[in-house]
Design a protein around this motif. Structure first.
Motif, PDB file in Angstrom:
ATOM      1  N   LYS A   1       6.395  47.742 103.099  1.00 35.13           N
ATOM      2  CA  LYS A   1       6.932  47.688 101.742  1.00 35.13           C
ATOM      3  C   LYS A   1       5.761  47.846 100.782  1.00 35.13           C
ATOM      4  O   LYS A   1       4.743  47.167 100.926  1.00 35.13           O
ATOM      5  CB  LYS A   1       7.621  46.335 101.506  1.00 35.13           C
ATOM      6  CG  LYS A   1       8.237  46.158 100.152  1.00 35.13           C
ATOM      7  CD  LYS A   1       9.631  46.695 100.157  1.00 35.13           C
ATOM      8  CE  LYS A   1      10.389  46.339  98.903  1.00 35.13           C
ATOM      9  NZ  LYS A   1      11.736  46.832  98.932  1.00 35.13           N
ATOM     10  N   THR A   2       5.901  48.751  99.817  1.00 38.79           N
ATOM     11  CA  THR A   2       4.881  48.923  98.798  1.00 38.79           C
ATOM     12  C   THR A   2       5.314  48.194  97.537  1.00 38.79           C
ATOM     13  O   THR A   2       6.448  48.340  97.089  1.00 38.79           O
ATOM     14  CB  THR A   2       4.635  50.419  98.514  1.00 38.79           C
ATOM     15  OG1 THR A   2       4.187  51.040  99.729  1.00 38.79           O
ATOM     16  CG2 THR A   2       3.582  50.618  97.434  1.00 38.79           C
ATOM     17  N   VAL A   3       4.400  47.403  97.019  1.00 37.75           N
ATOM     18  CA  VAL A   3       4.656  46.637  95.805  1.00 37.75           C
ATOM     19  C   VAL A   3       3.686  47.106  94.717  1.00 37.75           C
ATOM     20  O   VAL A   3       2.549  47.456  95.017  1.00 37.75           O
ATOM     21  CB  VAL A   3       4.519  45.122  96.050  1.00 37.75           C
ATOM     22  CG1 VAL A   3       5.577  44.636  97.028  1.00 37.75           C
ATOM     23  CG2 VAL A   3       3.139  44.758  96.561  1.00 37.75           C
ATOM     24  N   PRO A   4       4.135  47.131  93.458  1.00 38.72           N
ATOM     25  CA  PRO A   4       3.276  47.609  92.375  1.00 38.72           C
ATOM     26  C   PRO A   4       2.320  46.529  91.868  1.00 38.72           C
ATOM     27  O   PRO A   4       2.404  46.072  90.725  1.00 38.72           O
ATOM     28  CB  PRO A   4       4.279  48.032  91.302  1.00 38.72           C
ATOM     29  CG  PRO A   4       5.432  47.109  91.503  1.00 38.72           C
ATOM     30  CD  PRO A   4       5.492  46.850  92.998  1.00 38.72           C
ATOM     31  N   ALA A   5       1.429  46.102  92.752  1.00 42.12           N
ATOM     32  CA  ALA A   5       0.458  45.064  92.405  1.00 42.12           C
ATOM     33  C   ALA A   5      -0.843  45.375  93.139  1.00 42.12           C
ATOM     34  O   ALA A   5      -0.817  45.935  94.242  1.00 42.12           O
ATOM     35  CB  ALA A   5       0.982  43.687  92.813  1.00 42.12           C
ATOM     36  N   PRO A   6      -1.980  45.002  92.559  1.00 39.62           N
ATOM     37  CA  PRO A   6      -3.263  45.254  93.224  1.00 39.62           C
ATOM     38  C   PRO A   6      -3.427  44.403  94.484  1.00 39.62           C
ATOM     39  O   PRO A   6      -2.921  43.285  94.566  1.00 39.62           O
ATOM     40  CB  PRO A   6      -4.307  44.895  92.173  1.00 39.62           C
ATOM     41  CG  PRO A   6      -3.606  44.052  91.176  1.00 39.62           C
ATOM     42  CD  PRO A   6      -2.151  44.376  91.251  1.00 39.62           C
ATOM     43  N   LEU A   7      -4.132  44.941  95.443  1.00 39.35           N
ATOM     44  CA  LEU A   7      -4.296  44.292  96.738  1.00 39.35           C
ATOM     45  C   LEU A   7      -4.820  42.855  96.627  1.00 39.35           C
ATOM     46  O   LEU A   7      -4.249  41.966  97.272  1.00 39.35           O
ATOM     47  CB  LEU A   7      -5.204  45.138  97.639  1.00 39.35           C
ATOM     48  CG  LEU A   7      -5.262  44.709  99.093  1.00 39.35           C
ATOM     49  CD1 LEU A   7      -5.446  45.920  99.980  1.00 39.35           C
ATOM     50  CD2 LEU A   7      -6.329  43.690  99.347  1.00 39.35           C
ATOM     51  N   PRO A   8      -5.855  42.565  95.837  1.00 38.27           N
ATOM     52  CA  PRO A   8      -6.311  41.156  95.781  1.00 38.27           C
ATOM     53  C   PRO A   8      -5.221  40.191  95.309  1.00 38.27           C
ATOM     54  O   PRO A   8      -5.118  39.072  95.818  1.00 38.27           O
ATOM     55  CB  PRO A   8      -7.480  41.198  94.779  1.00 38.27           C
ATOM     56  CG  PRO A   8      -7.970  42.613  94.838  1.00 38.27           C
ATOM     57  CD  PRO A   8      -6.730  43.447  95.055  1.00 38.27           C
ATOM     58  N   GLN A   9      -4.390  40.624  94.380  1.00 37.00           N
ATOM     59  CA  GLN A   9      -3.301  39.766  93.897  1.00 37.00           C
ATOM     60  C   GLN A   9      -2.272  39.538  95.005  1.00 37.00           C
ATOM     61  O   GLN A   9      -1.785  38.422  95.196  1.00 37.00           O
ATOM     62  CB  GLN A   9      -2.628  40.407  92.683  1.00 37.00           C
ATOM     63  CG  GLN A   9      -1.469  39.606  92.154  1.00 37.00           C
ATOM     64  CD  GLN A   9      -0.726  40.323  91.023  1.00 37.00           C
ATOM     65  OE1 GLN A   9      -1.186  41.335  90.496  1.00 37.00           O
ATOM     66  NE2 GLN A   9       0.412  39.789  90.662  1.00 37.00           N
ATOM     67  N   VAL A  10      -1.952  40.581  95.758  1.00 35.75           N
ATOM     68  CA  VAL A  10      -0.981  40.456  96.849  1.00 35.75           C
ATOM     69  C   VAL A  10      -1.530  39.540  97.935  1.00 35.75           C
ATOM     70  O   VAL A  10      -0.833  38.652  98.429  1.00 35.75           O
ATOM     71  CB  VAL A  10      -0.606  41.845  97.416  1.00 35.75           C
ATOM     72  CG1 VAL A  10       0.294  41.714  98.635  1.00 35.75           C
ATOM     73  CG2 VAL A  10       0.056  42.705  96.342  1.00 35.75           C
ATOM     74  N   TRP A  11      -2.789  39.723  98.296  1.00 36.79           N
ATOM     75  CA  TRP A  11      -3.414  38.869  99.315  1.00 36.79           C
ATOM     76  C   TRP A  11      -3.363  37.402  98.898  1.00 36.79           C
ATOM     77  O   TRP A  11      -2.941  36.542  99.663  1.00 36.79           O
ATOM     78  CB  TRP A  11      -4.854  39.298  99.559  1.00 36.79           C
ATOM     79  CG  TRP A  11      -5.560  38.410 100.528  1.00 36.79           C
ATOM     80  CD1 TRP A  11      -6.360  37.335 100.227  1.00 36.79           C
ATOM     81  CD2 TRP A  11      -5.505  38.467 101.950  1.00 36.79           C
ATOM     82  NE1 TRP A  11      -6.820  36.739 101.374  1.00 36.79           N
ATOM     83  CE2 TRP A  11      -6.308  37.410 102.449  1.00 36.79           C
ATOM     84  CE3 TRP A  11      -4.872  39.302 102.853  1.00 36.79           C
ATOM     85  CZ2 TRP A  11      -6.483  37.189 103.810  1.00 36.79           C
ATOM     86  CZ3 TRP A  11      -5.054  39.071 104.209  1.00 36.79           C
ATOM     87  CH2 TRP A  11      -5.843  38.024 104.678  1.00 36.79           C
ATOM     88  N   ASP A  12      -3.809  37.132  97.667  1.00 34.48           N
ATOM     89  CA  ASP A  12      -3.826  35.749  97.183  1.00 34.48           C
ATOM     90  C   ASP A  12      -2.425  35.141  97.191  1.00 34.48           C
ATOM     91  O   ASP A  12      -2.250  33.968  97.536  1.00 34.48           O
ATOM     92  CB  ASP A  12      -4.418  35.677  95.773  1.00 34.48           C
ATOM     93  CG  ASP A  12      -5.914  35.963  95.751  1.00 34.48           C
ATOM     94  OD1 ASP A  12      -6.556  35.951  96.826  1.00 34.48           O
ATOM     95  OD2 ASP A  12      -6.441  36.212  94.646  1.00 34.48           O
ATOM     96  N   PHE A  13      -1.426  35.941  96.849  1.00 35.39           N
ATOM     97  CA  PHE A  13      -0.043  35.459  96.861  1.00 35.39           C
ATOM     98  C   PHE A  13       0.405  35.147  98.293  1.00 35.39           C
ATOM     99  O   PHE A  13       0.985  34.084  98.545  1.00 35.39           O
ATOM    100  CB  PHE A  13       0.882  36.510  96.227  1.00 35.39           C
ATOM    101  CG  PHE A  13       2.319  36.112  96.236  1.00 35.39           C
ATOM    102  CD1 PHE A  13       2.810  35.184  95.333  1.00 35.39           C
ATOM    103  CD2 PHE A  13       3.201  36.672  97.158  1.00 35.39           C
ATOM    104  CE1 PHE A  13       4.145  34.803  95.355  1.00 35.39           C
ATOM    105  CE2 PHE A  13       4.532  36.302  97.182  1.00 35.39           C
ATOM    106  CZ  PHE A  13       5.011  35.369  96.283  1.00 35.39           C
ATOM    107  N   LEU A  14       0.131  36.055  99.223  1.00 35.58           N
ATOM    108  CA  LEU A  14       0.597  35.869 100.601  1.00 35.58           C
ATOM    109  C   LEU A  14      -0.009  34.652 101.285  1.00 35.58           C
ATOM    110  O   LEU A  14       0.655  34.000 102.088  1.00 35.58           O
ATOM    111  CB  LEU A  14       0.324  37.119 101.441  1.00 35.58           C
ATOM    112  CG  LEU A  14       1.174  38.332 101.120  1.00 35.58           C
ATOM    113  CD1 LEU A  14       0.728  39.519 101.949  1.00 35.58           C
ATOM    114  CD2 LEU A  14       2.650  38.051 101.336  1.00 35.58           C
TER     115      LEU A  14
END
Length: 137
Positions: free
Chosen positions: A18-31
């Motif tokens: 799934k591609t989300v419109p957010a930068p990778l560091p933000q996605v990592w921190d969220f996960l």
């Protein structure tokens, strides 16, 4: 002819992206932070090989590898299973944002594979929705 999802080495496996419109560091921190319950459950997750976890609903496992901003690989065994599987979450920066990949192997059967496909598609959708809400705050 080999059925879809059946491999010689890893047994039954599946993958969801799934591609989300957010930068990778933000996605990592969220996960690994507030979004952890969306994909793993209520638990604390270590960052070192062999760190163990158990969720509030009884899913348990251990970290196999943890590469910040790139990949988490762990064993994953829900309470009602008699075997564990290997779950890998990967992140990749793409032009549209970040692609999150869920790959699970060592599943017991085609039926379990289908169940996990549905599960991880649902998880990916919930993560995308949660990240979308964070962007509108």
């Amino acid at each position: 002819m080999t059925p879809t999802g059946l491999t010689q080495d890893a047994g039954w496996e599946m993958g969801v992206r799934k591609t989300v419109p957010a930068p990778l560091p933000q996605v990592w921190d969220f996960l690994i932070g507030e979004g952890l319950p969306l994909w793993l459950g209520e638990t604390a997750l270590g960052t070192r090989r062999r760190d163990q976890y158990e969720t509030a609903d009884g899913t348990r496992g251990e970290i196999r590898s943890f590469h910040p901003h790139e990949r988490i690989r762990l064993t994953w065994e829900p309470q009602d299973w008699d075997h564990d599987s290997i779950l890998q979450i990967t992140l990749m920066q793409v032009q549209a944002g970040t692609t999150i990949g869920f790959h699970q192997e060592h599943l017991a059967s085609a039926a379990e594979r289908e169940k996990m496909l549905d599960h991880w598609h649902d998880v990916a959708d919930r993560i995308a929705a949660a990240l979308g809400k964070r962007r509108t705050r």
